[in-house]
Design a protein around this motif. Structure first.
Motif, PDB file in Angstrom:
ATOM      1  N   ASP A   1       0.833  -1.193   0.000  1.00  0.00           N
ATOM      2  CA  ASP A   1       0.000   0.000   0.000  1.00  0.00           C
ATOM      3  C   ASP A   1       0.870   1.246   0.000  1.00  0.00           C
ATOM      4  O   ASP A   1       1.835   1.345   0.769  1.00  0.00           O
ATOM      5  CB  ASP A   1      -0.910   0.031   1.235  1.00  0.00           C
ATOM      6  N   ILE A   2       0.543   2.206  -0.828  1.00  0.00           N
ATOM      7  CA  ILE A   2       1.267   3.475  -0.895  1.00  0.00           C
ATOM      8  C   ILE A   2       0.361   4.540  -0.282  1.00  0.00           C
ATOM      9  O   ILE A   2      -0.711   4.826  -0.819  1.00  0.00           O
ATOM     10  CB  ILE A   2       1.616   3.854  -2.346  1.00  0.00           C
ATOM     11  N   ALA A   3       0.787   5.073   0.871  1.00  0.00           N
ATOM     12  CA  ALA A   3      -0.054   6.024   1.594  1.00  0.00           C
ATOM     13  C   ALA A   3       0.592   7.403   1.653  1.00  0.00           C
ATOM     14  O   ALA A   3       1.812   7.546   1.563  1.00  0.00           O
ATOM     15  CB  ALA A   3      -0.315   5.524   3.015  1.00  0.00           C
ATOM     16  N   ALA A   4      -0.247   8.427   1.822  1.00  0.00           N
ATOM     17  CA  ALA A   4       0.249   9.798   1.974  1.00  0.00           C
ATOM     18  C   ALA A   4       0.926   9.931   3.326  1.00  0.00           C
ATOM     19  O   ALA A   4       0.329   9.635   4.360  1.00  0.00           O
ATOM     20  CB  ALA A   4      -0.910  10.790   1.857  1.00  0.00           C
ATOM     21  N   GLY A   5       2.164  10.394   3.314  1.00  0.00           N
ATOM     22  CA  GLY A   5       2.891  10.590   4.561  1.00  0.00           C
ATOM     23  C   GLY A   5       2.434  11.826   5.310  1.00  0.00           C
ATOM     24  O   GLY A   5       2.748  12.000   6.483  1.00  0.00           O
ATOM     25  N   LEU A   6       1.706  12.700   4.636  1.00  0.00           N
ATOM     26  CA  LEU A   6       1.182  13.911   5.231  1.00  0.00           C
ATOM     27  C   LEU A   6       0.071  14.449   4.343  1.00  0.00           C
ATOM     28  O   LEU A   6      -0.094  14.017   3.210  1.00  0.00           O
ATOM     29  CB  LEU A   6       2.268  14.958   5.403  1.00  0.00           C
ATOM     30  N   THR A   7      -0.699  15.365   4.888  1.00  0.00           N
ATOM     31  CA  THR A   7      -1.749  15.988   4.098  1.00  0.00           C
ATOM     32  C   THR A   7      -1.121  16.910   3.059  1.00  0.00           C
ATOM     33  O   THR A   7      -0.227  17.695   3.374  1.00  0.00           O
ATOM     34  CB  THR A   7      -2.691  16.805   5.010  1.00  0.00           C
TER      35      THR A   7
ATOM     36  N   THR B   1       0.262  16.412  -7.088  1.00  0.00           N
ATOM     37  CA  THR B   1       0.543  17.254  -8.260  1.00  0.00           C
ATOM     38  C   THR B   1       0.693  16.450  -9.540  1.00  0.00           C
ATOM     39  O   THR B   1       0.454  16.959 -10.632  1.00  0.00           O
ATOM     40  CB  THR B   1       1.818  18.082  -8.028  1.00  0.00           C
ATOM     41  N   LYS B   2       1.090  15.173  -9.420  1.00  0.00           N
ATOM     42  CA  LYS B   2       1.242  14.373 -10.635  1.00  0.00           C
ATOM     43  C   LYS B   2       1.244  12.887 -10.294  1.00  0.00           C
ATOM     44  O   LYS B   2       1.993  12.441  -9.438  1.00  0.00           O
ATOM     45  CB  LYS B   2       2.557  14.734 -11.347  1.00  0.00           C
ATOM     46  N   VAL B   3       0.380  12.126 -10.962  1.00  0.00           N
ATOM     47  CA  VAL B   3       0.405  10.664 -10.877  1.00  0.00           C
ATOM     48  C   VAL B   3       1.130  10.160 -12.116  1.00  0.00           C
ATOM     49  O   VAL B   3       0.738  10.454 -13.245  1.00  0.00           O
ATOM     50  CB  VAL B   3      -1.021  10.074 -10.808  1.00  0.00           C
ATOM     51  N   PHE B   4       2.209   9.406 -11.913  1.00  0.00           N
ATOM     52  CA  PHE B   4       3.071   9.007 -13.023  1.00  0.00           C
ATOM     53  C   PHE B   4       2.699   7.656 -13.644  1.00  0.00           C
ATOM     54  O   PHE B   4       3.182   7.320 -14.717  1.00  0.00           O
ATOM     55  CB  PHE B   4       4.527   8.924 -12.556  1.00  0.00           C
TER      56      PHE B   4
ATOM     57  N   LEU C   1       6.070   6.900  -8.500  1.00  0.00           N
ATOM     58  CA  LEU C   1       4.646   6.591  -8.645  1.00  0.00           C
ATOM     59  C   LEU C   1       3.802   7.856  -8.723  1.00  0.00           C
ATOM     60  O   LEU C   1       2.914   7.975  -9.553  1.00  0.00           O
ATOM     61  CB  LEU C   1       4.174   5.731  -7.474  1.00  0.00           C
ATOM     62  N   LEU C   2       4.075   8.792  -7.826  1.00  0.00           N
ATOM     63  CA  LEU C   2       3.327  10.045  -7.827  1.00  0.00           C
ATOM     64  C   LEU C   2       4.124  11.106  -7.103  1.00  0.00           C
ATOM     65  O   LEU C   2       5.075  10.809  -6.378  1.00  0.00           O
ATOM     66  CB  LEU C   2       1.939   9.883  -7.199  1.00  0.00           C
ATOM     67  N   GLU C   3       3.696  12.344  -7.311  1.00  0.00           N
ATOM     68  CA  GLU C   3       4.368  13.492  -6.707  1.00  0.00           C
ATOM     69  C   GLU C   3       3.356  14.250  -5.862  1.00  0.00           C
ATOM     70  O   GLU C   3       2.208  14.449  -6.269  1.00  0.00           O
ATOM     71  CB  GLU C   3       4.910  14.385  -7.824  1.00  0.00           C
TER      72      GLU C   3
ATOM     73  N   HIS D   1       7.435  16.108  -2.844  1.00  0.00           N
ATOM     74  CA  HIS D   1       7.857  14.778  -2.420  1.00  0.00           C
ATOM     75  C   HIS D   1       7.437  13.753  -3.475  1.00  0.00           C
ATOM     76  O   HIS D   1       6.303  13.787  -3.963  1.00  0.00           O
ATOM     77  CB  HIS D   1       7.225  14.414  -1.076  1.00  0.00           C
ATOM     78  N   THR D   2       8.342  12.860  -3.809  1.00  0.00           N
ATOM     79  CA  THR D   2       8.057  11.818  -4.783  1.00  0.00           C
ATOM     80  C   THR D   2       7.950  10.481  -4.070  1.00  0.00           C
ATOM     81  O   THR D   2       8.865  10.079  -3.341  1.00  0.00           O
ATOM     82  CB  THR D   2       9.165  11.745  -5.854  1.00  0.00           C
ATOM     83  N   LEU D   3       6.835   9.787  -4.244  1.00  0.00           N
ATOM     84  CA  LEU D   3       6.632   8.463  -3.666  1.00  0.00           C
ATOM     85  C   LEU D   3       7.016   7.419  -4.708  1.00  0.00           C
ATOM     86  O   LEU D   3       6.627   7.535  -5.874  1.00  0.00           O
ATOM     87  CB  LEU D   3       5.177   8.268  -3.221  1.00  0.00           C
ATOM     88  N   THR D   4       7.766   6.409  -4.287  1.00  0.00           N
ATOM     89  CA  THR D   4       8.300   5.423  -5.230  1.00  0.00           C
ATOM     90  C   THR D   4       7.838   4.013  -4.868  1.00  0.00           C
ATOM     91  O   THR D   4       7.384   3.743  -3.750  1.00  0.00           O
ATOM     92  CB  THR D   4       9.830   5.458  -5.244  1.00  0.00           C
ATOM     93  N   ALA D   5       7.992   3.099  -5.812  1.00  0.00           N
ATOM     94  CA  ALA D   5       7.589   1.710  -5.611  1.00  0.00           C
ATOM     95  C   ALA D   5       8.523   1.028  -4.609  1.00  0.00           C
ATOM     96  O   ALA D   5       9.749   1.109  -4.747  1.00  0.00           O
ATOM     97  CB  ALA D   5       7.613   0.965  -6.941  1.00  0.00           C
ATOM     98  N   PRO D   6       7.971   0.334  -3.594  1.00  0.00           N
ATOM     99  CA  PRO D   6       8.816  -0.317  -2.585  1.00  0.00           C
ATOM    100  C   PRO D   6       9.446  -1.619  -3.095  1.00  0.00           C
ATOM    101  O   PRO D   6      10.417  -2.113  -2.523  1.00  0.00           O
ATOM    102  CB  PRO D   6       7.840  -0.586  -1.436  1.00  0.00           C
ATOM    103  N   PHE D   7       8.861  -2.184  -4.173  1.00  0.00           N
ATOM    104  CA  PHE D   7       9.404  -3.417  -4.763  1.00  0.00           C
ATOM    105  C   PHE D   7       8.832  -3.579  -6.168  1.00  0.00           C
ATOM    106  O   PHE D   7       7.962  -2.811  -6.587  1.00  0.00           O
ATOM    107  CB  PHE D   7       9.084  -4.643  -3.902  1.00  0.00           C
ATOM    108  N   ASP D   8       9.327  -4.556  -6.894  1.00  0.00           N
ATOM    109  CA  ASP D   8       8.803  -4.839  -8.239  1.00  0.00           C
ATOM    110  C   ASP D   8       7.356  -5.324  -8.137  1.00  0.00           C
ATOM    111  O   ASP D   8       7.010  -6.083  -7.215  1.00  0.00           O
ATOM    112  CB  ASP D   8       9.635  -5.918  -8.926  1.00  0.00           C
TER     113      ASP D   8
END
Length: 651
Positions: free
Chosen positions: A579-585, A589-592, A605-607, A615-622
């Motif tokens: 699961d990819i969750a928001a670390g803060l409110t 700005t962009k879903v990649f 994954l998204l910005e 902040h850029t959220l990235t994939a934790p694994f393949d």
């Protein structure tokens, strides 16, 4: 009050054109002097502490600072409506905006600070360097060609010798600055610096300085009378920085030869007198560690964040000095009467998560309680909400002692007892900074943080385990003092039950499986390593859906379940794997990526944007992307699951 009413420039009411801790700090001095205060606030700040402290409060616009705190016509109108004679802008926002100072002057308002001309002159780093040279103040070797082209800048860099520093002519805070170590990287660095400077300050002009590779950042607090006379309040060391933003400041500067101190003070007074500067200002210098040649860097035409350490060692109130000069009253001290005593250190407490690359934190404070015996300048209180609209600085903690070691120890103890619960802060990180050998020995430079935490900061693993164990024990104590039923702070030192229980603890530092032994043998076990819990004491606060546990400055926001419940899928432990969750409110700005897309570990994954940072959220694994539940332009709350990454089954 009578003194200000009968002054050459009478003042009864001061509008504070700012927010947060600096607005509160200015108001306290105003009230001590018998002056009324006016707060301005945005719609997001209607319940802010500075609004509650003021005699009058006026809303100047919506949450966006560009539509409120930075909107000059709205601030000027608020001053007129409230009947304020004077405006104090603190630091940040409009404090160094020459157009704002001029607008105050044209509206017949007293600006508590220097003239618009002085602000404009020092607001341009290129002009400031020229003025410093005319005053006989040494500057960092460089090239200040106004609107110089690439060829001129490249030639200057070659003559200076690499490495060099590209700097924006306007603004500060590290924006528009780039280090360049070779000619091949120069053009890209110039373009990048110009783009950032243009976007941040509306001025894309840059200049080049020789890079001082192992510097100390020193500065002198000055105060000019506007007629060529000037006082100094000695120097500060502000070398502990992150991304050119100061973290720890102290006065006087440690390990500074007296000959170098004299050069600093002499240069600062020369520049202040040359400008016929009026009011409080700070002349900043940079010097190679171990060297004896400080170079002029810039002048800040306002009160500095770190001014309290100067006030502590000199026994003065610089805001009072500012107000007296603005009213045309004589200053209370002469240079001979300004004698520094002892040592003072300040730390900036921010709503940030140092363990996650200093990602901003948000939330509502369940408690804010400063430590006894230390100066605590805060813009938040119990019940204050921290959002994503403004700077992350919440408060400052300042110690004073007869010597540096005494001040350092007092500050560490104060940070360990400071209670700021409900919003992530850098409190534990600051303790580790103050306890680091390089800081204790006064051998640090501006590279202190990267040298001390080369892999980034994380809390002490053993202390984190003990705190998690204490939280687990408290969470499942079913006695009459059950912490789950408490809304205030309480302490748990033991558990009346004797048993072994396996827990899953999920908190802001990650997830851990632990075994808690209670009864005659109180211990917590993680990965086969056992920790005695007999004398482990912590303080707990019950949030809406989280148990906060704090000990020695380290705080966790924990969700705790028995391991058996977690395995059975009972009470949730938080996020499922992938699961990819928001670390803060913040704002997405962009879903990649798209549904069903295959991604590799680390794929963006998204910005998200929050507190002026991206902040850029990235994939934790393949795996494969699924369950996307957000879109570009959408505001999401902290902990919201935004998408998932599924591990593909092998055929």
């Amino acid at each position: 009050m009578t003194e200000f009413l009968t002054a050459p420039n009478p003042i009864r009411t001061v509008l504070v054109a700012n927010r947060g801790e600096i607005a509160c700090r200015i108001m306290r001095t105003c009230h001590r002097l018998g002056l009324r205060t006016v707060a301005i606030y945005s719609e997001a700040d209607s319940e802010a502490l500075h609004v509650k402290l003021a005699n009058i409060a006026i809303c100047v616009g919506p949450a966006a600072s560009s539509e409120s705190y930075l909107k000059i016509p709205a601030v000027i109108e608020a001053a007129k409506t409230s009947g304020a004679e004077a405006v104090h802008a603190g630091y940040g926002f409009l404090s160094e905006n020459a157009n704002f100072v001029k607008a105050c002057e044209e509206a017949g308002l007293i600006f508590v600070g220097p003239s618009s001309h002085a602000v404009a002159e020092m607001g341009s780093k290129i002009k400031a360097r020229h003025i410093a040279k005319e005053a006989g103040v040494p500057t960092v070797p460089g090239f200040e060609g106004v609107n110089a082209g690439y060829d001129e800048l490249a030639k200057a860099a070659s003559e200076l010798g690499y490495p060099v520093m590209i700097k924006a002519n306007s603004g500060g805070g590290g924006r528009g600055m780039r280090q360049v170590t070779s000619p091949d990287a120069l053009k890209a660095a110039i373009n990048s610096a110009q783009q950032e400077a243009g976007a941040s300050f509306g001025d894309d002009s840059v200049f080049i300085e020789k890079l001082i590779e192992s510097p100390r950042h020193l500065e002198v607090q000055v105060f000019g009378d506007g007629r060529g006379g000037a006082l100094h309040f000695y120097e500060r060391d502000c070398s502990v920085q992150r991304n050119h933003q100061k973290v720890i400041e102290e006065a006087p500067a440690p390990n500074l030869p007296e000959a170098v101190r004299e050069k600093l003070l002499e240069s600062a007074l020369k520049l202040t007198s040359e400008m016929e500067y009026a009011g409080a200002g700070t002349v900043e210098f940079i010097m190679e560690a171990g060297g004896d040649s400080p170079y002029f860097l810039e002048m800040n035409t306002r009160l500095q964040v770190e001014h309290p350490v100067t006030e502590e060692i000199c026994g003065v109130d610089l805001v009072e000095f500012q107000l007296r000069l603005a009213a045309g009253l004589p200053l209370p001290l002469t240079q001979d009467q300004i004698v520094p005593k002892g040592h003072s250190i300040e730390v900036r407490i921010t709503a940030e998560r140092p363990e996650s690359g200093f990602m901003p934190g948000t939330g509502t404070f369940l408690e804010v309680n400063g430590p006894a015996g230390l100066r605590f300048e805060t813009g938040v209180a119990t019940g204050s909400t921290v959002g994503t609209n403004y700077d992350s600085m919440l408060a400052k903690l300042i110690s004073y002692g007869p010597d540096r070691e005494n001040a350092r120890r007092h500050l560490i103890d104060g940070l360990k007892s400071l209670s700021m619960i409900g919003v992530p802060t850098n409190q534990a990180f600051l303790i580790d900074c103050l306890e680091a050998k390089a800081f204790a020995d006064s051998t640090f430079t501006t590279g202190f943080l990267t040298e001390t935490f080369p892999d980034g900061w994380s809390p002490n693993a053993d202390e984190l385990t003990r705190l998690r164990g204490a939280a687990a024990r408290a969470s499942f104590d079913t006695g009459e003092d059950d912490p789950r039923q408490r809304r205030d702070g309480f302490r748990t030192i033991y558990n009346r039950r004797g048993a072994r229980t396996d827990f899953v603890v999920q908190d802001n530092f990650g997830t851990a499986e632990l075994t808690l032994w209670t009864g005659s043998c109180s211990a917590v076990e993680v990965d086969g390593k056992s920790f005695d819990m007999t004398d482990v004491e912590a303080t707990f606060f019950e949030g809406p859906d989280t148990l906060y546990a704090t000990r020695n400055g380290l705080t966790i926001a924990a969700n705790i379940v028995a391991a058996s419940d977690a395995k059975l899928g009972g009470v949730g432990t938080g996020l499922s794997e992938g699961d990819i969750a928001a670390g803060l409110t913040g704002l997405v700005t962009k879903v990649f990526v798209t549904e069903g897309e295959e991604v590799k570990t680390g794929t963006p994954l998204l910005e998200m944007e929050a507190m002026k940072l991206v902040h850029t959220l990235t994939a934790p694994f393949d795996g494969k992307v699924s369950n996307i539940s957000c879109a570009d332009g959408e505001t999401v709350q902290v902990k919201t699951i935004l998408m998932s990454i599924e591990i593909e089954e092998e055929e």
